[in-house]
Write an enzyme that holds these catalytic residues in place. Structure first.
Site, PDB file in Angstrom:
ATOM      1  N   SER A  77      -4.304   4.277   6.348  1.00 13.16           N
ATOM      2  CA  SER A  77      -4.217   5.304   7.263  1.00 13.16           C
ATOM      3  C   SER A  77      -3.939   6.776   6.847  1.00 13.16           C
ATOM      4  O   SER A  77      -3.681   6.973   5.941  1.00 13.16           O
ATOM      5  CB  SER A  77      -2.754   4.985   8.242  1.00 13.16           C
ATOM      6  OG  SER A  77      -2.683   3.622   8.752  1.00 13.16           O
TER       7      SER A  77
HETATM    8  C1  LIG Z   1      -4.340   0.543   9.427  1.00 12.03           C
HETATM    9  S1  LIG Z   1      -4.456  -0.904   8.516  1.00 12.03           S
HETATM   10  C2  LIG Z   1      -2.883  -0.899   7.492  1.00 12.03           C
HETATM   11  C3  LIG Z   1      -2.824   0.086   6.372  1.00 12.03           C
HETATM   12  C4  LIG Z   1      -1.871  -0.229   5.130  1.00 12.03           C
HETATM   13  N1  LIG Z   1      -0.532  -0.395   5.831  1.00 12.03           N
HETATM   14  C5  LIG Z   1      -2.007   0.530   4.309  1.00 12.03           C
HETATM   15  O1  LIG Z   1      -1.173   1.135   3.799  1.00 12.03           O
HETATM   16  O2  LIG Z   1      -3.317   0.508   3.641  1.00 12.03           O
HETATM   17  C6  LIG Z   1      -4.137  -2.268   9.589  1.00 12.03           C
HETATM   18  C7  LIG Z   1      -4.230  -3.752   8.922  1.00 12.03           C
HETATM   19  O3  LIG Z   1      -3.758  -4.639   9.794  1.00 12.03           O
HETATM   20  C8  LIG Z   1      -4.366  -5.714   9.595  1.00 12.03           C
HETATM   21  N2  LIG Z   1      -4.141  -6.813  10.739  1.00 12.03           N
HETATM   22  C9  LIG Z   1      -4.615  -6.733  11.796  1.00 12.03           C
HETATM   23  N3  LIG Z   1      -4.281  -7.659  12.703  1.00 12.03           N
HETATM   24  C10 LIG Z   1      -3.083  -8.522  12.039  1.00 12.03           C
HETATM   25  C11 LIG Z   1      -2.342  -9.507  12.137  1.00 12.03           C
HETATM   26  N4  LIG Z   1      -2.434 -10.077  13.167  1.00 12.03           N
HETATM   27  N5  LIG Z   1      -1.505  -9.507  11.205  1.00 12.03           N
HETATM   28  C12 LIG Z   1      -1.309  -9.112  10.123  1.00 12.03           C
HETATM   29  N6  LIG Z   1      -2.112  -8.030   9.546  1.00 12.03           N
HETATM   30  C13 LIG Z   1      -3.253  -7.658  10.536  1.00 12.03           C
HETATM   31  C14 LIG Z   1      -5.640  -5.443   9.293  1.00 12.03           C
HETATM   32  O4  LIG Z   1      -6.335  -6.435   8.496  1.00 12.03           O
HETATM   33  C15 LIG Z   1      -5.441  -4.235   8.254  1.00 12.03           C
HETATM   34  O5  LIG Z   1      -5.409  -4.279   7.288  1.00 12.03           O
END
Ligand SMILES: C[S@@+](CC[C@H](N)C(=O)[O-])C[C@H]1O[C@@H](n2cnc3c(N)ncnc32)[C@H](O)[C@@H]1O
Length: 414
Positions: A77
């Protein structure tokens, strides 16, 4: 490369990192502890596919995975969003933290700095490739466990948590998160399906209700799996959809030709200066209109192509629908010498058979906000367990989800 040191590029990266933190300090919500952590963690090492300058751009996300259609599936993000959410969460030294959405591992590394040697961070991602990558990036970080699974169920083996931070857009406050929260704990979650995505910091009170202690405006990749979006959208456009209203209650058939009516533009003479002002306005409109027509919209790819010609609107934002008409919020610089971030005057553009009436009603509403409510405390978001009867809610329901009924309450205590 070892993400904990940042490898050979760290010399110039350090300058970029310092410059990023200085920019974020200007925003007014960078806590000193978060600034220290951001200076410590080499963000570029978590996104090695881009140049360090892009890794440290304060207002840009770095997408690391896309779907075949090009939709972002995982990203680091934007630093300002990361800083804003950490400011909302601010785990104490020694805290046990769950992060939903491991992504690149960058935020988990920052959380590990914040909780210190006596705390722990569990970060979960549903995508095995992303999990592998985050594990590699965080190798050597004894305080962080990267686990694979659907974060909508939390991660019970490491519960209870003092803080749960969700870094993907959620459509509910999932029951498992509340069950896995320690007494006095905090959940920070970007709630979607509201007119704009809002990151909400909730605390659970003795009556079992989660009440917001802070709200901010930011967009996120939606949760996949059990927390994936449900609910309808109404498509507007005669031959093909040009825009979508994200609200199951919008009458798609009645709205289909609304864009064929010439747009009605009404200026409000109300000016909003900054993000807290926008956030206050959105919350207040939610408290006034709730789920009776307030929603978000976005242009379809075809709508984006026609933007200049038939769809004179921005890419997406807050909309209100009523019968066969809809209106959306727009703005212009309030002063002729404006620069980016300068105050903006609000307006509504309405389309449809009753566009004039709808635009007038909305302008009157925003003027009413400007005459008093905007100077009162920011309305609060509450999450009540599903099944709570209407008369026990207080405030207007904006989201009725499987696990929680989410309301907005204006006129909170000073
Ligand atoms: C915006 S990114 C997170 C950024 C991260 N915190 C970083 O510092 O890089 C959103 C993440 O949520 C994950 N995601 C989506 N649905 C999910 C779920 N049901 N459970 C766990 N992770 C999930 C995606 O695979 C993605 O990697």
């Amino acid at each position: 490369m070892d993400a904990t040191t940042g490898g050979a590029r760290s010399a110039s990266a350090e300058d970029l990192r310092t410059a990023m933190v200085e920019r974020l300090r200007g925003s007014g919500f960078l806590s000193e502890r978060v600034a220290t952590a951001m200076l410590e963690v080499p963000r570029h090492a978590y996104v090695p596919e881009v140049e360090p300058a892009a890794a440290y751009a304060p207002f840009e996300a770095v997408v690391i995975k896309r779907s075949a259609e090009g939709a972002a599936l995982s990203s680091a993000s934007a630093p300002w969003v990361v800083a804003r959410m950490l400011h909302q969460a601010l785990p104490a030294p020694g805290a046990r933290v769950l992060e939903v959405g491991a992504g690149t591992g960058y935020n988990a590394a920052l959380l590990a700095e914040l909780v210190g040697p006596t705390g722990s961070v569990t970060t979960i991602d549903h995508d095995p490739e992303v999990v592998d990558r985050a594990r590699r990036a965080l190798a050597g970080h004894g305080r962080v466990a990267v686990v694979h699974g659907d974060g909508a169920y939390g991660y019970a083996p490491h519960a209870p948590y003092d803080m749960i931070t969700v870094t993907a857009g959620a459509y509910d406050v999932h029951r498992a998160w509340v069950e896995q929260l320690a007494p006095g704990g905090r959940i920070v979650v970007p709630l979607q399906c509201l007119p704009w995505h809002m990151t909400v910091a909730f605390e659970r009170e003795d009556d079992g209700v989660l009440r917001s202690v802070d709200t901010a405006t930011a967009g996120f990749i939606p949760l996949a799996g059990a927390g994936a979006p449900t609910g309808g959208t109404a498509c507007i456009g005669l031959e093909e959809p040009l825009l979508r209203l994200h609200d199951a209650k919008a009458d798609g058939a009645a709205l289909r030709d609304a864009l064929e009516y010439p747009p009605v533009l009404r200026w409000t003479e109300v000016v909003v200066e900054d993000e807290p002002g926008w956030n206050h306005l959105y919350l207040w409109l939610m408290a006034e209109i709730g789920d009776q027509g307030l929603c978000k919209f976005n242009l379809t790819p075809r709508g984006q192509e026609e933007r200049a010609a038939r769809v004179p609107m921005e890419w997406g934002g807050l909309a209100v629908h009523c019968g066969g008409s809809f209106a959306y919020l727009t703005n212009r610089a309030a002063a002729s010498d404006a620069t980016a971030g300068s105050p903006l005057e609000l307006a509504f553009i309405a389309h449809g058979s009753e566009s004039g009436e709808l635009a007038d009603r909305l302008v009157a509403l925003v003027r009413r906000w400007n005459d008093g409510p905007r100077f009162r405390p920011r309305p609060r978001i509450e999450a009540h367990p599903a099944g709570t009867p209407d008369d026990c809610l207080g405030g207007r329901v904006v989201l009725d989800r499987p696990d929680h009924r989410i309301t907005v309450v204006a006129d909170g205590p000073v």
